[in-house]
Each structure stands twice: as structure tokens, then as C-alpha cells.
Write an enzyme that holds these catalytic residues in place. Structure first.
Site, PDB file in Angstrom:
ATOM      1  N   ASN A 103      94.856   7.867  17.447  1.00 52.41           N
ATOM      2  CA  ASN A 103      94.573   7.188  18.710  1.00 52.41           C
ATOM      3  C   ASN A 103      95.541   7.695  19.769  1.00 52.41           C
ATOM      4  O   ASN A 103      96.755   7.526  19.626  1.00 52.41           O
ATOM      5  CB  ASN A 103      94.740   5.673  18.544  1.00 52.41           C
ATOM      6  N   SER A 155     102.127   9.240  31.262  1.00 57.92           N
ATOM      7  CA  SER A 155     102.361  10.124  32.404  1.00 57.92           C
ATOM      8  C   SER A 155     103.166  11.319  31.901  1.00 57.92           C
ATOM      9  O   SER A 155     103.069  11.669  30.731  1.00 57.92           O
ATOM     10  CB  SER A 155     103.055   9.370  33.533  1.00 57.92           C
ATOM     11  N   SER A 156     103.943  11.916  32.697  1.00 58.38           N
ATOM     12  CA  SER A 156     104.393  13.275  32.414  1.00 58.38           C
ATOM     13  C   SER A 156     105.877  13.436  32.117  1.00 58.38           C
ATOM     14  O   SER A 156     106.490  14.397  32.561  1.00 58.38           O
ATOM     15  CB  SER A 156     104.006  14.154  33.596  1.00 58.38           C
TER      16      SER A 156
END
Length: 165
Positions: free
Chosen positions: A47, A52-53
Site C-alpha cells: 500500500n 511530499s518530497s
């Protein structure tokens, strides 16, 4: 509780590895094409928790480990789906590593109707710009990309999967 530990982090262990993966696939439906691309990339039976980064400080870039089926895997990713026969689609992911190892790394993702080479060049430039915006010194950039020529309905997918040693 240790006063030096952020209360939020007391409950969550930070991932300490990052694996760059990419894959592509055809499918009967957009979701089947996406699922096939995940399988092709090696992360189709877990899953994905989209993040974000940011790569945690001191995390290592490693080959994709064997992940437990159904695991919740923090992942930054980009993907593109197209139903235009003959169209070239690509996805790429990069990780910028700072010289100062106490700083976090920066993950960038990109997808487009372009070649693998163009996608990878773009995502590497995005990582460089992200470091410039932060005023950080760059040690290196790691990246991966995939290109797919659509037959009927295709997907290109690239990801940075965070995990634990």
C-alpha cells in the site's frame, strides 16, 4: 518521554532507506495500467502512502528490499496514463543528497508526454533548483526514469519508496 524527541516523532520511526523504482504497463482500464506499472516497478503488492518530497536526513539510497505484502510504504511518485496509441509517455524520480548530512534530501517527481531522457533531465534539474531555493550545497543527485510507448492504454510510473533497515 525524552524531552529532545519531537512528540510526533516519538510515535513514528523515520524511514532510513530510499529505493528508486520505475515501471510501465498496458492495461484494460487506467487503474489496471497503473497497477501493472506498480507491479513492473516491484511495488505492486504493498500500500503506497503518498508523501511530499522530503527524504529523512541520513537515509541511504538502497536497492528495493523485499517488502512485506500489504505493508504501508511512504512513497513519493509520479505517473502518467495515456490512451493515445503510439504516444510516448515517461515518468522520472530524483533524489538530491546534501553535502551536510544533517539536512534532509529532496525528492522530485516528473511525468510527461516525452522521452525517458527528457523526463530524467527535467527531474534532475528540478532537484537542483530545489536545493538552490533552500541555499543548500548539493552532494549528488540520483535518478531513475521509464519510457512507455502506448499500444492501447498505458502507464509510466516512477517512485522513491521509503523504508527501514
Amino acid at each position: 518521554m525524552n524531552a529532545e524527541i519531537n512528540p510526533l516523532h516519538a510515535y513514528f520511526k523515520l524511514p532510513n532507506t530510499v529505493s528508486l523504482v520505475a515501471g510501465s504497463s498496458e492495461g484494460e482500464t487506467p487503474l489496471n495500467a497503473f497497477d501493472g506499472a506498480l507491479l513492473n516497478a516491484g511495488i505492486g503488492n504493498v500500500n503506497l502512502i503518498r508523501i511530499s518530497s522530503i527524504m529523512p536526513p541520513e537515509a541511504e539510497i538502497v536497492p528495493l528490499p523485499k517488502l512485506p505484502m500489504g505493508a504501508l510504504v511512504p512513497t513519493a511518485y509520479g505517473y502518467i496514463i495515456s490512451d493515445v496509441p503510439g504516444e510516448t509517455i515517461s515518468a522520472a524520480i530524483s533524489v538530491a543528497i546534501p553535502k551536510d548530512k544533517s539536512l534532509c534530501g529532496l525528492i522530485m517527481e516528473y511525468e510527461g508526454k516525452c522521452s525517458k531522457k527528457e523526463a530524467e533531465k527535467t527531474v534532475r534539474e528540478m532537484a537542483k533548483i530545489g536545493f538552490e531555493m533552500r541555499g543548500w550545497e548539493l552532494d549528488r543527485i540520483e535518478s531513475i526514469a521509464v519510457e512507455h510507448t502506448v499500444e492501447k492504454l498505458g502507464c509510466a510510473f516512477a517512485a522513491a519508496a521509503l523504508w527501514y533497515k
